[in-house]
Design a protein around this motif. Sequence first.
Motif, PDB file in Angstrom:
ATOM      1  N   ARG A  26      18.384   1.483   0.518  1.00 25.49           N
ATOM      2  CA  ARG A  26      18.465   2.336  -0.666  1.00 25.49           C
ATOM      3  C   ARG A  26      17.428   3.448  -0.606  1.00 25.49           C
ATOM      4  N   GLY A  27      17.839   4.641  -1.034  1.00 26.75           N
ATOM      5  CA  GLY A  27      16.894   5.720  -1.291  1.00 26.75           C
ATOM      6  C   GLY A  27      16.522   5.646  -2.761  1.00 26.75           C
ATOM      7  N   ILE A  28      15.229   5.605  -3.060  1.00 26.27           N
ATOM      8  CA  ILE A  28      14.805   5.400  -4.447  1.00 26.27           C
ATOM      9  C   ILE A  28      13.630   6.294  -4.813  1.00 26.27           C
ATOM     10  N   TRP A  29      13.465   6.454  -6.120  1.00 27.12           N
ATOM     11  CA  TRP A  29      12.263   7.060  -6.686  1.00 27.12           C
ATOM     12  C   TRP A  29      11.455   5.926  -7.319  1.00 27.12           C
ATOM     13  N   PRO A  30      10.374   5.482  -6.710  1.00 29.48           N
ATOM     14  CA  PRO A  30       9.609   4.355  -7.254  1.00 29.48           C
ATOM     15  C   PRO A  30       8.827   4.773  -8.504  1.00 29.48           C
ATOM     16  N   LEU A  31       9.003   4.036  -9.596  1.00 24.09           N
ATOM     17  CA  LEU A  31       8.397   4.410 -10.874  1.00 24.09           C
ATOM     18  C   LEU A  31       7.226   3.528 -11.280  1.00 24.09           C
TER      19      LEU A  31
ATOM     20  N   GLU B 247       0.819  -1.202   0.000  1.00 28.08           N
ATOM     21  CA  GLU B 247       0.000   0.000   0.000  1.00 28.08           C
ATOM     22  C   GLU B 247       0.857   1.258   0.000  1.00 28.08           C
ATOM     23  N   LYS B 248       1.898   1.269   0.828  1.00 23.11           N
ATOM     24  CA  LYS B 248       2.794   2.424   0.847  1.00 23.11           C
ATOM     25  C   LYS B 248       3.471   2.621  -0.499  1.00 23.11           C
ATOM     26  N   LEU B 249       3.827   1.509  -1.124  1.00 32.29           N
ATOM     27  CA  LEU B 249       4.529   1.562  -2.405  1.00 32.29           C
ATOM     28  C   LEU B 249       3.619   2.106  -3.502  1.00 32.29           C
ATOM     29  N   LYS B 250       2.393   1.630  -3.551  1.00 32.73           N
ATOM     30  CA  LYS B 250       1.463   2.124  -4.570  1.00 32.73           C
ATOM     31  C   LYS B 250       1.200   3.616  -4.388  1.00 32.73           C
ATOM     32  N   LYS B 251       1.060   4.045  -3.142  1.00 33.96           N
ATOM     33  CA  LYS B 251       0.832   5.465  -2.880  1.00 33.96           C
ATOM     34  C   LYS B 251       2.035   6.293  -3.310  1.00 33.96           C
ATOM     35  N   ALA B 252       3.246   5.802  -3.015  1.00 31.98           N
ATOM     36  CA  ALA B 252       4.460   6.529  -3.371  1.00 31.98           C
ATOM     37  C   ALA B 252       4.601   6.656  -4.885  1.00 31.98           C
ATOM     38  N   ILE B 253       4.254   5.602  -5.612  1.00 32.63           N
ATOM     39  CA  ILE B 253       4.339   5.635  -7.072  1.00 32.63           C
ATOM     40  C   ILE B 253       3.359   6.665  -7.632  1.00 32.63           C
ATOM     41  N   LYS B 254       2.148   6.679  -7.111  1.00 29.25           N
ATOM     42  CA  LYS B 254       1.110   7.577  -7.630  1.00 29.25           C
ATOM     43  C   LYS B 254       1.398   9.038  -7.304  1.00 29.25           C
ATOM     44  N   THR B 255       2.094   9.294  -6.185  1.00 27.56           N
ATOM     45  CA  THR B 255       2.340  10.677  -5.756  1.00 27.56           C
ATOM     46  C   THR B 255       3.774  11.126  -5.996  1.00 27.56           C
ATOM     47  N   ASN B 256       4.575  10.295  -6.708  1.00 26.76           N
ATOM     48  CA  ASN B 256       5.989  10.636  -6.971  1.00 26.76           C
ATOM     49  C   ASN B 256       6.732  10.961  -5.674  1.00 26.76           C
ATOM     50  N   GLN B 257       6.631  10.060  -4.710  1.00 17.78           N
ATOM     51  CA  GLN B 257       7.228  10.288  -3.398  1.00 17.78           C
ATOM     52  C   GLN B 257       8.488   9.435  -3.233  1.00 17.78           C
ATOM     53  N   GLN B 258       9.561  10.067  -2.837  1.00 15.76           N
ATOM     54  CA  GLN B 258      10.806   9.339  -2.578  1.00 15.76           C
ATOM     55  C   GLN B 258      10.646   8.466  -1.334  1.00 15.76           C
ATOM     56  N   VAL B 259      11.190   7.241  -1.385  1.00 19.32           N
ATOM     57  CA  VAL B 259      11.112   6.333  -0.247  1.00 19.32           C
ATOM     58  C   VAL B 259      12.479   5.729   0.020  1.00 19.32           C
ATOM     59  N   THR B 260      12.606   5.163   1.192  1.00 15.81           N
ATOM     60  CA  THR B 260      13.803   4.399   1.566  1.00 15.81           C
ATOM     61  C   THR B 260      13.367   2.962   1.821  1.00 15.81           C
ATOM     62  N   ILE B 261      14.093   2.025   1.228  1.00 16.35           N
ATOM     63  CA  ILE B 261      13.719   0.621   1.410  1.00 16.35           C
ATOM     64  C   ILE B 261      14.876  -0.165   2.025  1.00 16.35           C
ATOM     65  N   GLY B 262      14.521  -1.164   2.825  1.00 13.68           N
ATOM     66  CA  GLY B 262      15.467  -2.181   3.234  1.00 13.68           C
ATOM     67  C   GLY B 262      15.311  -3.340   2.265  1.00 13.68           C
ATOM     68  N   TYR B 263      16.441  -3.865   1.764  1.00 11.90           N
ATOM     69  CA  TYR B 263      16.356  -4.866   0.701  1.00 11.90           C
ATOM     70  C   TYR B 263      17.338  -6.003   0.963  1.00 11.90           C
ATOM     71  N   LYS B 264      16.827  -7.231   0.831  1.00 16.58           N
ATOM     72  CA  LYS B 264      17.676  -8.406   0.981  1.00 16.58           C
ATOM     73  C   LYS B 264      17.947  -8.985  -0.404  1.00 16.58           C
TER      74      LYS B 264
END
Length: 232
Positions: free
Chosen positions: A166-171, A140-157
């Motif tokens: 990583r700090g990313i711009w979700p597209l 849900e957070k990811l879909k919202k970030a994509i729709k609003t062009n919001q920068q996010v930070t993710i933990g990734y394995k």
Amino acid sequence: MRKAERLFQLLNILRSRRTVITGQELADLLEVSPRTIYRDMQALSLSKIPIESEAGVGYRIKPGFNLPPIMFQEDELEALLLGVKMVQGWSDQQLGDAASRAFDKIKAILPDSLHSRHDKQANWLVVPKFKQINDVDINEKLKKAIKTNQQVTIGYKSLDNRQTERGIWPLGLVYWGKVWTLVAWCLLRQDYRVFRLDKITRLTSTEHTFETSNCLSLQHYIALQEAQHCEK
């Protein structure tokens, strides 16, 4: 724009309004001349659409008018059913439920014969549930970030179990078959990166936003992949 498409748009505009609208306003909306709107209104009236008009005031559809429901051919229903089953099997629960509700609304307007035949034959089309999106909060957070062009930070394995941040711009989200992935612009690498959703361990929204462009977007990334594939 073809005349049939323009008439359909005109009808939708008139149905959506509670007050009159002038011919000039309609012409501006559809980017045609007022004379074209006048001829189109005549065509709608000849098709038994109850258009009310008054010189110098505007047009409207007579209150209480409703279009008959849209009918579907059997192969069109099968195409819609396939789409519903794909959403149910490959996306998250929320979208799967929404697809089911939408298809129920379609079935509700079918004539009895087609409705009965579809119910009897619906089980012949099967879409295996390969890999659904299970983490509802992250999704849900990811879909919202994509729709609003919001920068996010993710933990990734990573696949070799290395934990990174990583700090990313979700597209956008892409389903490659059995695996959902996130296409993003990585601020660390200054390049596109693809992250598997099942490997994202946490997601934190930020107050920063970003802008897409012809050279930085999901469509641009897909075009690059297609070009590389053609070169092979």
